[in-house]
Design an enzyme around this catalytic site. Structure first.
Site, short mmCIF file in Angstrom:
data_model
loop_
_atom_site.label_atom_id
_atom_site.label_comp_id
_atom_site.label_asym_id
_atom_site.label_seq_id
_atom_site.Cartn_x
_atom_site.Cartn_y
_atom_site.Cartn_z
N CYS A 220 -35.19 13.70 5.14
CA CYS A 220 -35.27 15.09 4.71
C CYS A 220 -34.70 15.13 3.29
CB CYS A 220 -34.50 16.02 5.63
SG CYS A 220 -34.49 17.74 5.06
N CYS B 86 -32.59 17.65 7.67
CA CYS B 86 -33.21 17.98 8.95
C CYS B 86 -33.34 16.74 9.82
CB CYS B 86 -34.61 18.56 8.72
SG CYS B 86 -34.59 20.00 7.66
#
Lengths: 115, 96, 214
Positions: free
Chosen positions: C116, C121
């Protein structure tokens, strides 16, 4: 004309990936939990998107100086202040109270160890 | 009900705009040509959610495949290497 | 620098007390203040905060390993995982919550790795909190541009005739890599297979462990 924001770092040069990991401290887990409980559909006091935006707005210097959960709590706190969920005054008083409490606890611990 | 603009296999270019604000299209892929790999679904717009707004109407989200050699000058790796990025429809333009 | 040690099975260090040997930081104080204020104001109960911490503590790579191991032995389950990880996880009694997780399968032709670049994430509700390096500047910057070099730093070499596919999880999806089942594991139980499936193999910086390592 292009603007690359500080957090948008894909493709930039960087050193080797350091094999760093740590067991999360209690305060870090607490930050995570605070964000989660405030973002429930019932409460909607904070969303992941707001949190991320707040982190991005911390600015390059602060972004790099703070560690991961320090960024989270900084962003979350700013947003809660903006929304008036907590006031600056009560936050300031509470932080002072906690600092005093922890300092006293530490001194008690130290003197117990000595005796 | 909003309709999808793109289908899997469509060639697309990522729009070149550089606003401040909470944008989920990474800088490094703007202006690049890719291909729609799949449609993911409709989601509230994170650019608006970031300011406490409801992010409606929902935006269509796609997985877009890029050849690494199209994204990076002098990519060090085989020609088959790819990047797949989740991009919202309003950041994509069709190319014929 | 080697990444050959595996963090999946070590015992967690005892929780560091809030009062540590080092000075407490301003953000630790801020955290405690916010926690106490939201409880005092009745926004949240102390119980709910505690339960949320326990919930995240309960998520760890072993859950993902269980899922992957079953995909190795049960093709129908694998199809269900590829269609919808959240739903398939529920079959194993794992509640992965609302954020959709997508499984991406390593094959003979494709090796997947997840990053990410914009934040960090990660499929936390399945495999727990991410390691520091996943959130680091170096990983977030370099993995999209020179994935093979980054993989080398983890001791992973992908042959040139295998495509390396990097997934940048920029939106509402999270990703879990389904590592390929190693040769020499025919007839193994799911539990034993799960021991080969490391957190790093589900991020894609490593392959599953080979059978002669356990």
């Amino acid at each position: 004309m292009t603007l690359r924001r500080h957090h948008d770092m894909g493709g930039l040069d960087a050193g080797p990936v350091e094999d760093s990991e740590h067991d999360y401290a209690m305060w870090e887990k607490r930050v995570d939990a605070i964000v989660k409980v405030l973002s429930t559909p019932e409460r909607k006091l904070l969303s992941t998107d707001e949190l991320r935006r707040g982190i991005e707005e911390l600015g390059p210097g602060v972004y790099d100086e703070l560690n991961y959960y320090e960024r989270w709590i900084s962003s979350a706190t700013n947003i809660l202040l903006e929304k008036g969920v907590v006031s600056v005054d009560e936050l300031g008083r509470k932080m002072a109270e906690i600092e005093a409490r922890w300092t006293a606890d530490r001194e008690n611990l130290a003197s117990e160890t000595r005796s | 009900m909003s309709t999808k603009k793109f289908n899997p296999g469509d060639s697309v270019r990522v729009r070149e705009a550089y606003p401040p604000g909470h944008v989920r299209t990474p800088y490094f892929v703007r202006g690049c040509n890719g291909q729609i790999q799949q449609f993911v679904g409709s989601f509230a717009n994170p650019e608006e959610l970031a300011y406490g707004r409801d992010g409606k109407p929902e935006m269509q989200l796609y997985r877009v495949t890029f050849k690494q050699s199209d994204v990076w000058q002098g990519y060090q790796g085989p020609a088959a290497d790819t990047l797949v990025i989740d991009i919202y429809e309003h950041w994509l333009e069709p190319i014929s | 620098m080697s990444h050959d040690h595996d963090h999946d099975h070590h015992q967690p260090h005892p929780y560091q007390p809030d009062i540590e040997d080092k000075p407490f930081s301003e953000r630790m104080v801020m955290t405690q203040a916010i926690a106490e204020l939201i409880v005092e104001k009745g926004i949240v109960s102390a119980d709910e905060l505690r339960q949320q911490i326990e919930l995240m503590d309960s998520r760890e790579p072993g859950l993902g390993a269980k899922l992957v191991a079953r995909t190795w032995v049960d093709p129908d389950f694998k199809a269900r995982v590829l269609a919808d990880v959240n739903k398939a996880s529920a079959e194993l009694g794992i509640d992965t919550g609302d954020i959709p997780i997508m499984a991406i399968e390593n094959t003979e032709d494709v090796h997947n790795v997840v990053v990410c670049t914009l934040c960090s994430c990660y499929p936390r509700m399945l495999i727990g909190l991410p390691p520091d390096w996943y959130k680091s500047r170096a990983y977030r910057s370099r993995t999209v541009r020179e994935p093979r070099k980054v993989l080398e730093e983890f001791g992973t070499t992908i042959p040139d005739d295998v495509e390396v596919r990097v997934h940048d999880s920029t939106a509402d999806l999270r990703y879990i890599v389904l590592p390929a089942r190693p040769a020499g594991t025919e007839g193994w139980s799911e539990d034993k297979l799960a021991e080969l499936i490391t957190r790093d193999s589900m991020i894609g910086v490593s392959l599953a462990k080979s059978p002669n390592t356990i």
